[in-house]
Design a protein around this motif. Structure first.
Motif, PDB file in Angstrom:
ATOM      1  N   TYR A  92       0.815  -1.229   0.000  1.00  0.00           N
ATOM      2  CA  TYR A  92       0.000   0.000   0.000  1.00  0.00           C
ATOM      3  C   TYR A  92       0.845   1.274   0.000  1.00  0.00           C
ATOM      4  N   ARG A  93       1.909   1.310   0.776  1.00  0.00           N
ATOM      5  CA  ARG A  93       2.681   2.554   0.879  1.00  0.00           C
ATOM      6  C   ARG A  93       3.236   3.060  -0.455  1.00  0.00           C
ATOM      7  N   PRO A  94       3.564   2.199  -1.410  1.00  0.00           N
ATOM      8  CA  PRO A  94       4.039   2.721  -2.709  1.00  0.00           C
ATOM      9  C   PRO A  94       2.929   3.290  -3.606  1.00  0.00           C
ATOM     10  N   THR A  95       1.666   3.230  -3.184  1.00  0.00           N
ATOM     11  CA  THR A  95       0.566   3.641  -4.057  1.00  0.00           C
ATOM     12  C   THR A  95       0.329   5.154  -3.997  1.00  0.00           C
ATOM     13  N   PRO A  96      -0.236   5.703  -5.060  1.00  0.00           N
ATOM     14  CA  PRO A  96      -0.637   7.115  -5.032  1.00  0.00           C
ATOM     15  C   PRO A  96      -1.691   7.384  -3.943  1.00  0.00           C
ATOM     16  N   ASP A  97      -2.536   6.398  -3.644  1.00  0.00           N
ATOM     17  CA  ASP A  97      -3.543   6.579  -2.602  1.00  0.00           C
ATOM     18  C   ASP A  97      -2.882   6.835  -1.248  1.00  0.00           C
ATOM     19  N   PHE A  98      -1.851   6.059  -0.934  1.00  0.00           N
ATOM     20  CA  PHE A  98      -1.124   6.292   0.315  1.00  0.00           C
ATOM     21  C   PHE A  98      -0.529   7.701   0.319  1.00  0.00           C
ATOM     22  N   ASN A  99       0.155   8.062  -0.776  1.00  0.00           N
ATOM     23  CA  ASN A  99       0.792   9.389  -0.843  1.00  0.00           C
ATOM     24  C   ASN A  99      -0.224  10.502  -0.621  1.00  0.00           C
ATOM     25  N   THR A 100      -1.377  10.387  -1.253  1.00  0.00           N
ATOM     26  CA  THR A 100      -2.432  11.391  -1.091  1.00  0.00           C
ATOM     27  C   THR A 100      -2.885  11.481   0.363  1.00  0.00           C
ATOM     28  N   ASN A 101      -3.148  10.328   0.972  1.00  0.00           N
ATOM     29  CA  ASN A 101      -3.641  10.325   2.349  1.00  0.00           C
ATOM     30  C   ASN A 101      -2.578  10.731   3.354  1.00  0.00           C
ATOM     31  N   TYR A 102      -1.332  10.384   3.100  1.00  0.00           N
ATOM     32  CA  TYR A 102      -0.249  10.840   3.977  1.00  0.00           C
ATOM     33  C   TYR A 102      -0.126  12.362   3.893  1.00  0.00           C
ATOM     34  N   ASP A 103      -0.149  12.882   2.676  1.00  0.00           N
ATOM     35  CA  ASP A 103      -0.077  14.345   2.498  1.00  0.00           C
ATOM     36  C   ASP A 103      -1.253  15.043   3.180  1.00  0.00           C
ATOM     37  N   LEU A 104      -2.456  14.452   3.063  1.00  0.00           N
ATOM     38  CA  LEU A 104      -3.631  15.035   3.718  1.00  0.00           C
ATOM     39  C   LEU A 104      -3.481  15.024   5.240  1.00  0.00           C
ATOM     40  N   ALA A 105      -2.923  13.953   5.789  1.00  0.00           N
ATOM     41  CA  ALA A 105      -2.719  13.869   7.239  1.00  0.00           C
ATOM     42  C   ALA A 105      -1.718  14.920   7.708  1.00  0.00           C
ATOM     43  N   ILE A 106      -0.622  15.063   6.980  1.00  0.00           N
ATOM     44  CA  ILE A 106       0.386  16.078   7.336  1.00  0.00           C
ATOM     45  C   ILE A 106      -0.230  17.465   7.244  1.00  0.00           C
ATOM     46  N   GLU A 107      -0.973  17.717   6.184  1.00  0.00           N
ATOM     47  CA  GLU A 107      -1.613  19.026   6.010  1.00  0.00           C
ATOM     48  C   GLU A 107      -2.623  19.295   7.121  1.00  0.00           C
ATOM     49  N   SER A 108      -3.350  18.269   7.526  1.00  0.00           N
ATOM     50  CA  SER A 108      -4.304  18.417   8.623  1.00  0.00           C
ATOM     51  C   SER A 108      -3.589  18.815   9.912  1.00  0.00           C
ATOM     52  N   VAL A 109      -2.474  18.172  10.185  1.00  0.00           N
ATOM     53  CA  VAL A 109      -1.695  18.534  11.379  1.00  0.00           C
ATOM     54  C   VAL A 109      -1.237  19.983  11.273  1.00  0.00           C
ATOM     55  N   LYS A 110      -0.674  20.352  10.120  1.00  0.00           N
ATOM     56  CA  LYS A 110      -0.133  21.713   9.952  1.00  0.00           C
ATOM     57  C   LYS A 110      -1.208  22.790   9.997  1.00  0.00           C
ATOM     58  N   SER A 111      -2.314  22.572   9.308  1.00  0.00           N
ATOM     59  CA  SER A 111      -3.282  23.667   9.141  1.00  0.00           C
ATOM     60  C   SER A 111      -4.453  23.631  10.113  1.00  0.00           C
ATOM     61  N   GLU A 112      -4.802  22.444  10.636  1.00  0.00           N
ATOM     62  CA  GLU A 112      -5.974  22.353  11.503  1.00  0.00           C
ATOM     63  C   GLU A 112      -5.622  22.150  12.979  1.00  0.00           C
ATOM     64  N   ILE A 113      -4.593  21.372  13.255  1.00  0.00           N
ATOM     65  CA  ILE A 113      -4.282  21.025  14.646  1.00  0.00           C
ATOM     66  C   ILE A 113      -3.256  21.974  15.262  1.00  0.00           C
ATOM     67  N   LEU A 114      -2.092  22.114  14.624  1.00  0.00           N
ATOM     68  CA  LEU A 114      -1.021  22.921  15.233  1.00  0.00           C
ATOM     69  C   LEU A 114      -1.411  24.372  15.528  1.00  0.00           C
ATOM     70  N   PRO A 115      -2.274  25.007  14.733  1.00  0.00           N
ATOM     71  CA  PRO A 115      -2.669  26.373  15.094  1.00  0.00           C
ATOM     72  C   PRO A 115      -3.443  26.465  16.414  1.00  0.00           C
ATOM     73  N   LEU A 116      -3.954  25.350  16.902  1.00  0.00           N
ATOM     74  CA  LEU A 116      -4.778  25.354  18.118  1.00  0.00           C
ATOM     75  C   LEU A 116      -4.010  24.968  19.380  1.00  0.00           C
ATOM     76  N   VAL A 117      -2.776  24.489  19.216  1.00  0.00           N
ATOM     77  CA  VAL A 117      -2.057  23.894  20.339  1.00  0.00           C
ATOM     78  C   VAL A 117      -0.623  24.388  20.424  1.00  0.00           C
TER      79      VAL A 117
END
Length: 174
Positions: A92-117
Protein backbone atom coordinates in the motif's frame (compact mmCIF):
# COMPACT_ATOMS: atom_id res chain seq x y z
CA UNK A 1 -5.57 6.64 40.67
CA UNK A 2 -6.44 8.81 37.70
CA UNK A 3 -9.12 11.41 38.36
CA UNK A 4 -12.12 10.93 36.06
CA UNK A 5 -13.53 14.31 34.99
CA UNK A 6 -16.72 13.91 32.97
CA UNK A 7 -17.32 17.21 31.20
CA UNK A 8 -21.03 16.45 30.92
CA UNK A 9 -21.30 16.85 34.69
CA UNK A 10 -18.27 18.98 35.61
CA UNK A 11 -18.02 22.37 33.90
CA UNK A 12 -14.69 23.66 32.66
CA UNK A 13 -13.13 26.25 34.92
CA UNK A 14 -11.41 28.06 32.07
CA UNK A 15 -7.86 27.49 33.23
CA UNK A 16 -7.42 23.85 32.25
CA UNK A 17 -4.14 22.88 30.60
CA UNK A 18 -4.87 19.87 28.43
CA UNK A 19 -2.89 17.44 26.34
CA UNK A 20 -5.40 16.50 23.62
CA UNK A 21 -5.21 12.81 22.73
CA UNK A 22 -5.15 11.26 19.26
CA UNK A 23 -8.74 10.04 19.29
CA UNK A 24 -10.09 13.56 19.82
CA UNK A 25 -8.17 14.85 16.79
CA UNK A 26 -9.39 11.87 14.75
CA UNK A 27 -13.02 12.55 15.70
CA UNK A 28 -12.72 16.17 14.63
CA UNK A 29 -10.25 16.26 11.72
CA UNK A 30 -9.45 12.64 10.84
CA UNK A 31 -10.21 10.69 7.72
CA UNK A 32 -13.45 9.39 9.22
CA UNK A 33 -14.46 12.64 10.90
CA UNK A 34 -18.18 13.09 10.87
CA UNK A 35 -21.12 14.72 12.55
CA UNK A 36 -20.89 12.00 15.21
CA UNK A 37 -17.76 13.23 16.93
CA UNK A 38 -19.21 12.55 20.39
CA UNK A 39 -19.46 16.31 21.03
CA UNK A 40 -15.71 16.93 20.86
CA UNK A 41 -15.94 19.56 18.07
CA UNK A 42 -18.15 21.70 20.27
CA UNK A 43 -15.89 21.10 23.26
CA UNK A 44 -12.78 22.06 21.28
CA UNK A 45 -14.49 25.25 20.12
CA UNK A 46 -15.37 26.02 23.76
CA UNK A 47 -11.79 25.37 24.91
CA UNK A 48 -10.32 27.59 22.18
CA UNK A 49 -12.87 30.37 22.81
CA UNK A 50 -12.11 30.32 26.55
CA UNK A 51 -8.39 30.39 25.71
CA UNK A 52 -7.59 27.18 27.57
CA UNK A 53 -4.02 26.02 27.02
CA UNK A 54 -4.07 23.04 24.67
CA UNK A 55 -1.07 20.86 23.92
CA UNK A 56 0.08 18.05 21.67
CA UNK A 57 3.25 15.99 21.56
CA UNK A 58 5.20 14.14 18.88
CA UNK A 59 3.69 10.81 19.98
CA UNK A 60 0.14 12.04 19.39
CA UNK A 61 1.06 13.57 16.02
CA UNK A 62 2.67 10.28 14.97
CA UNK A 63 -0.38 8.29 16.11
CA UNK A 64 -2.71 10.68 14.22
CA UNK A 65 -0.77 10.38 10.96
CA UNK A 66 -0.33 6.60 11.25
CA UNK A 67 -3.98 6.02 12.15
CA UNK A 68 -5.08 8.20 9.25
CA UNK A 69 -3.03 6.22 6.74
CA UNK A 70 -4.09 2.87 8.29
CA UNK A 71 -7.76 3.87 7.97
CA UNK A 72 -7.08 4.94 4.37
CA UNK A 73 -5.52 1.51 3.74
CA UNK A 74 -8.67 -0.19 5.04
CA UNK A 75 -10.84 2.01 2.77
CA UNK A 76 -8.49 1.36 -0.16
CA UNK A 77 -8.91 -2.40 0.24
CA UNK A 78 -12.70 -2.09 0.45
CA UNK A 79 -12.97 0.30 -2.52
CA UNK A 80 -10.82 -1.98 -4.66
CA UNK A 81 -12.54 -5.19 -3.47
CA UNK A 82 -9.28 -6.61 -2.15
CA UNK A 83 -10.12 -9.59 0.03
CA UNK A 84 -6.69 -11.15 0.26
CA UNK A 85 -4.11 -10.04 2.74
CA UNK A 86 -1.88 -7.39 1.32
CA UNK A 87 0.93 -5.69 3.15
CA UNK A 88 0.43 -2.14 4.36
CA UNK A 89 4.13 -1.31 3.98
CA UNK A 90 5.09 -3.38 0.96
CA UNK A 91 1.89 -3.10 -1.12
CA UNK A 92 0.00 0.00 0.00
CA UNK A 93 2.68 2.55 0.88
CA UNK A 94 4.04 2.72 -2.71
CA UNK A 95 0.57 3.64 -4.06
CA UNK A 96 -0.64 7.12 -5.03
CA UNK A 97 -3.54 6.58 -2.60
CA UNK A 98 -1.12 6.29 0.31
CA UNK A 99 0.79 9.39 -0.84
CA UNK A 100 -2.43 11.39 -1.09
CA UNK A 101 -3.64 10.32 2.35
CA UNK A 102 -0.25 10.84 3.98
CA UNK A 103 -0.08 14.34 2.50
CA UNK A 104 -3.63 15.04 3.72
CA UNK A 105 -2.72 13.87 7.24
CA UNK A 106 0.39 16.08 7.34
CA UNK A 107 -1.61 19.03 6.01
CA UNK A 108 -4.30 18.42 8.62
CA UNK A 109 -1.70 18.53 11.38
CA UNK A 110 -0.13 21.71 9.95
CA UNK A 111 -3.28 23.67 9.14
CA UNK A 112 -5.97 22.35 11.50
CA UNK A 113 -4.28 21.03 14.65
CA UNK A 114 -1.02 22.92 15.23
CA UNK A 115 -2.67 26.37 15.09
CA UNK A 116 -4.78 25.35 18.12
CA UNK A 117 -2.06 23.89 20.34
CA UNK A 118 1.44 24.21 21.71
CA UNK A 119 3.94 21.39 21.41
CA UNK A 120 5.18 19.90 24.66
CA UNK A 121 8.87 19.51 25.26
CA UNK A 122 10.02 15.91 25.37
CA UNK A 123 11.43 14.77 28.70
CA UNK A 124 13.98 11.99 28.20
CA UNK A 125 13.74 10.97 31.87
CA UNK A 126 10.01 10.35 31.40
CA UNK A 127 10.73 8.24 28.31
CA UNK A 128 13.15 6.18 30.40
CA UNK A 129 10.50 5.90 33.12
CA UNK A 130 8.03 4.63 30.52
CA UNK A 131 10.48 1.87 29.67
CA UNK A 132 11.86 0.89 33.08
CA UNK A 133 9.05 1.73 35.48
CA UNK A 134 5.87 1.30 33.43
CA UNK A 135 2.41 0.96 34.92
CA UNK A 136 0.33 0.65 31.75
CA UNK A 137 0.45 -2.06 29.11
CA UNK A 138 0.30 0.37 26.21
CA UNK A 139 3.62 2.09 25.63
CA UNK A 140 2.10 4.98 23.68
CA UNK A 141 -0.36 5.71 26.50
CA UNK A 142 2.50 5.50 29.01
CA UNK A 143 4.52 8.07 27.05
CA UNK A 144 1.50 10.38 26.74
CA UNK A 145 0.70 10.12 30.45
CA UNK A 146 4.30 10.76 31.49
CA UNK A 147 4.50 13.72 29.13
CA UNK A 148 1.31 15.16 30.61
CA UNK A 149 2.59 14.69 34.16
CA UNK A 150 5.98 16.26 33.45
CA UNK A 151 4.27 19.28 31.86
CA UNK A 152 1.53 19.50 34.54
CA UNK A 153 -1.29 18.80 32.09
CA UNK A 154 -4.54 16.90 32.20
CA UNK A 155 -5.44 14.65 29.27
CA UNK A 156 -8.51 15.16 27.10
CA UNK A 157 -9.37 11.77 25.66
CA UNK A 158 -12.09 9.30 24.86
CA UNK A 159 -9.74 6.38 25.63
CA UNK A 160 -10.89 4.56 28.75
CA UNK A 161 -7.47 2.89 29.20
CA UNK A 162 -6.18 6.07 30.83
CA UNK A 163 -8.50 5.56 33.80
CA UNK A 164 -6.41 2.52 34.78
CA UNK A 165 -3.36 4.67 35.46
CA UNK A 166 -2.54 4.28 39.16
CA UNK A 167 -0.87 7.68 39.59
CA UNK A 168 -2.23 11.18 39.94
CA UNK A 169 -3.47 12.69 36.70
CA UNK A 170 -6.72 14.30 35.55
CA UNK A 171 -8.46 12.61 32.66
CA UNK A 172 -11.11 14.77 30.96
CA UNK A 173 -13.77 13.30 28.65
CA UNK A 174 -17.35 13.65 27.46
Amino acid sequence: MATDINLHTTPLSGNERLLVDTNIWQYIFGIQASQNDHGYSDLLEQLVTKKNSLFINAQIISEYINLTTRLAFKSFKQANHINRNISYKRDYRPTPDFNTNYDLAIESVKSEILPLVSLTTANNDKVQESIYDYTMYDFNDEIIINDAISNRLGILTNDKDYFDYPGRIKIYHL
